[in-house]
Design a protein around this motif. Sequence first.
Motif, PDB file in Angstrom:
ATOM      1  N   PRO A  89     -62.213 -83.240  72.723  1.00  0.00           N
ATOM      2  CA  PRO A  89     -61.173 -83.079  71.691  1.00  0.00           C
ATOM      3  C   PRO A  89     -59.764 -83.255  72.256  1.00  0.00           C
ATOM      4  O   PRO A  89     -58.904 -82.401  72.092  1.00  0.00           O
ATOM      5  CB  PRO A  89     -61.397 -81.642  71.193  1.00  0.00           C
ATOM      6  N   ILE A  90     -59.546 -84.360  72.926  1.00  0.00           N
ATOM      7  CA  ILE A  90     -58.256 -84.609  73.576  1.00  0.00           C
ATOM      8  C   ILE A  90     -57.265 -85.127  72.530  1.00  0.00           C
ATOM      9  O   ILE A  90     -57.650 -85.848  71.609  1.00  0.00           O
ATOM     10  CB  ILE A  90     -58.440 -85.601  74.755  1.00  0.00           C
ATOM     11  N   LEU A  91     -56.004 -84.733  72.660  1.00  0.00           N
ATOM     12  CA  LEU A  91     -54.997 -85.132  71.673  1.00  0.00           C
ATOM     13  C   LEU A  91     -54.419 -86.499  72.013  1.00  0.00           C
ATOM     14  O   LEU A  91     -54.342 -86.888  73.181  1.00  0.00           O
ATOM     15  CB  LEU A  91     -53.856 -84.114  71.627  1.00  0.00           C
ATOM     16  N   VAL A  92     -53.985 -87.196  70.974  1.00  0.00           N
ATOM     17  CA  VAL A  92     -53.385 -88.513  71.148  1.00  0.00           C
ATOM     18  C   VAL A  92     -52.246 -88.448  72.165  1.00  0.00           C
ATOM     19  O   VAL A  92     -52.138 -89.276  73.062  1.00  0.00           O
ATOM     20  CB  VAL A  92     -52.868 -89.044  69.786  1.00  0.00           C
ATOM     21  N   ARG A  93     -51.404 -87.405  72.057  1.00  0.00           N
ATOM     22  CA  ARG A  93     -50.248 -87.338  72.964  1.00  0.00           C
ATOM     23  C   ARG A  93     -50.691 -87.217  74.416  1.00  0.00           C
ATOM     24  O   ARG A  93     -50.070 -87.778  75.315  1.00  0.00           O
ATOM     25  CB  ARG A  93     -49.325 -86.193  72.576  1.00  0.00           C
ATOM     26  N   ASP A  94     -51.787 -86.499  74.650  1.00  0.00           N
ATOM     27  CA  ASP A  94     -52.249 -86.356  76.033  1.00  0.00           C
ATOM     28  C   ASP A  94     -52.817 -87.662  76.572  1.00  0.00           C
ATOM     29  O   ASP A  94     -52.741 -87.940  77.770  1.00  0.00           O
ATOM     30  CB  ASP A  94     -53.299 -85.247  76.133  1.00  0.00           C
ATOM     31  N   VAL A  95     -53.395 -88.452  75.663  1.00  0.00           N
ATOM     32  CA  VAL A  95     -53.907 -89.756  76.086  1.00  0.00           C
ATOM     33  C   VAL A  95     -52.751 -90.669  76.488  1.00  0.00           C
ATOM     34  O   VAL A  95     -52.768 -91.294  77.544  1.00  0.00           O
ATOM     35  CB  VAL A  95     -54.745 -90.409  74.966  1.00  0.00           C
TER      36      VAL A  95
END
Lengths: 251, 263
Positions: A89-95
Motif C-alpha cells: 500500500p505504497i503512496l504515489v508520493r513515496d513512489v
Amino acid sequence: MFQQGIEIKNLTVRYGDYVALEDVNLRIRHPSFVVVIGPNGAGKTTLLKSILDLIPHEGNIRIFGKRPKEIRNIIGYLPQRERINTNIPILVRDVVLMPVSARKFVMSKNDTKKAKKYLKIVGMEDYWNHRFDALSGGQQQRVLFARTLMNEPHILILDEPFSGTDVATKMSLIKLLHKISKNKTIILVTHDINPLVECTDVVVLLRRRVISYGLVADTITEENLEKLYGARVPVIRREKICYVAGSDVHV
Amino acid sequence: MFSIFLIRAIIAVILISIVAATIGSFSVFRGSTFLVSGIAHGALAGAALGIYIALTFFSVEPLLVAMLFSVLFALSIGYFMYQKENVDVAIGIMFAFSMSLAVLFLSMIREYASVAWGLIIGDLLLLTEDDINLLIASVITIVLLFLIFYRKILFSIFDPDSAEAMGIRPIYYETLLFVLIAIGVVSLLKCVGVILVYALLIVPAAASKRIAGNISACIGLAFIIALISGLLGIYLSFFISVAPSSLAGLVATAIYALTFLKR
Ligand SMILES: Nc1ncnc2c1ncn2[C@@H]1O[C@H](COP(=O)(O)OP(=O)(O)OP(=O)(O)O)[C@@H](O)[C@H]1O
Ligand SMILES: [Mg+2]
C-alpha cells in the motif's frame, strides 16, 4: 567536457548457456533520441539493463567516458512495469520521491515541490496521497514516468514506457519526451515506433545482434524488418518519413 | 488472578504484536507469507538438533540452535534467489530439507522429543523470564534494523530493478528481510507454537492491508489487530479452558473476515 555520449563495445550477455545478446556495438551521441525495437525476447530489456550495469555482461560500456555505476545519479530508468510489486500500500508520493529518498534520509521542501511538479507534468497531481497499487496500469505508468524525471537525469532509459497507457496519455508523454530531449539522451524500447518517428534520431533494430541502426528512413525497410521479425512487414513511406504498416497510433 | 505468568503473557502479546506489525506486514507486502510457515518448521529441526547436542556433547539452549538454524534457512532462501530460483520453490525445498532433518533428529533424541514438540503448540501462559528476554532482544533487533533499513527493504521488494539502478542491492535487503522474519518467528515459538505463528504474524497484517490507506497505517493497524487478538485470546481462555493462542488465532481470522464487509 566529455561529449562522447554512450559507447557500447562487444557487448555479449549470457543467461546460463543462452546467449541473449551477441557482440552488440553501438555509439550513441549525446544528446539524442534512440528507439530500440525488436521482437519479444530479442534482448531489448537485457540491453537496457547492461547499459545500467544491472546484469553481468562481457564487453565494455562507457557513459560520458565513465562506468555506468559511477554516474547512476544522472540516469533515469523506467523498468518494464510487469516486475513491480503491487501488493504494497505504497503512496504515489513515496513512489515519485524514491530516487531522492534512496539517497538521503530527510527530504527537503524542494524535493516535494519537484515531485509535485513532475506528477503534474504527467497529469497525476491529484493523486499525491493515493495508493499506488490502487491505480490503473496506465496511471501507474505515468507515476513511474514522473519518478524517472525526479533526479533531472541527463540520460533516460525507458523500457516500454507506453505500455498500458491510453492514446491521449501516450501522445502527451511523447510530446513531453520530445520537449525534454533537447539536452538529454533518451533510449527507449517500444513495440510501436510509428508515433515516435518524428522525434527519433536513431533507431536500433535488435534481435540478439544489432540487425541495423541509423536514421528511421534508412533503417526501417521491408528487408530489415523481415530480418528483424522473421515475417514480412509492409512499410509505408510518406513525406520522407516511413511507418511500419499495421501499427496503431500516429501523431 | 494477576499471576506472574499472566503478566508475562500480556507482555508477550504486546511484543508479538510488534513483530506482527513489522515482520508480518512486510511478509504480506513481499507476498511470501509461506516463508513464515517454512521457517517455523525449520526451527523445529534446529530445536531438535539443539536437544541432541545438549544430550550428547555440551549444554546448549535448544531455542538458540533453532534461531541459528532458522537464520541459515533464511540466508539459503536469499542464496536460492541469487541463483534465480523462484522464492516459493526455494522455501519449499528448504522446508522439505528441514522437515527431513527434524524427523531425523527427533528420532535420535527419542524420549526427549517432547521438549521439541512443546514448540509445536507453545503456551502463552507458561512463559519463563528467559522466553520474555529472548522476545525482547528479538523485538529490539527487528525494530532497530527496520528503522535503519526501512526504505531500502521497501524499495527492494517494491521495484527491485529500479532499486538496483539507484544503487540499492535488492538481493541483500531481501535476504535481510528473510533473516528478520526468521528471528521474529523463532522468538514467537514458545508463545504460540509452530502451528500458530502464521495466524498471529500474517493474519493481522493481511487484514490491515485490506483497509489501511498507506504503509504506516497498515503497520499500525496490524499492531492493533494482533494486540486485540492476543489479549482477547488470553481473556477468553479464562472462560473456555483451551490454549489462548488458538483463540487469538480465531479472533484474528474473524477480524480478517470482517474486512470483507468494507465496500
Ligand atoms: N533472468 C533471466 N534468466 C534466463 N533467461 C533470461 C533472463 N532474462 C531474460 N532471459 C532470456 O533472454 C532473452 C531476452 O530477454 P529480454 O527480456 O531482454 O527480451 P525483450 O527483448 O526485452 O523482450 P520483450 O519484448 O518480451 O520485453 C529471452 O529469450 C529471455 O528468455
Ligand atoms: Mg523487455
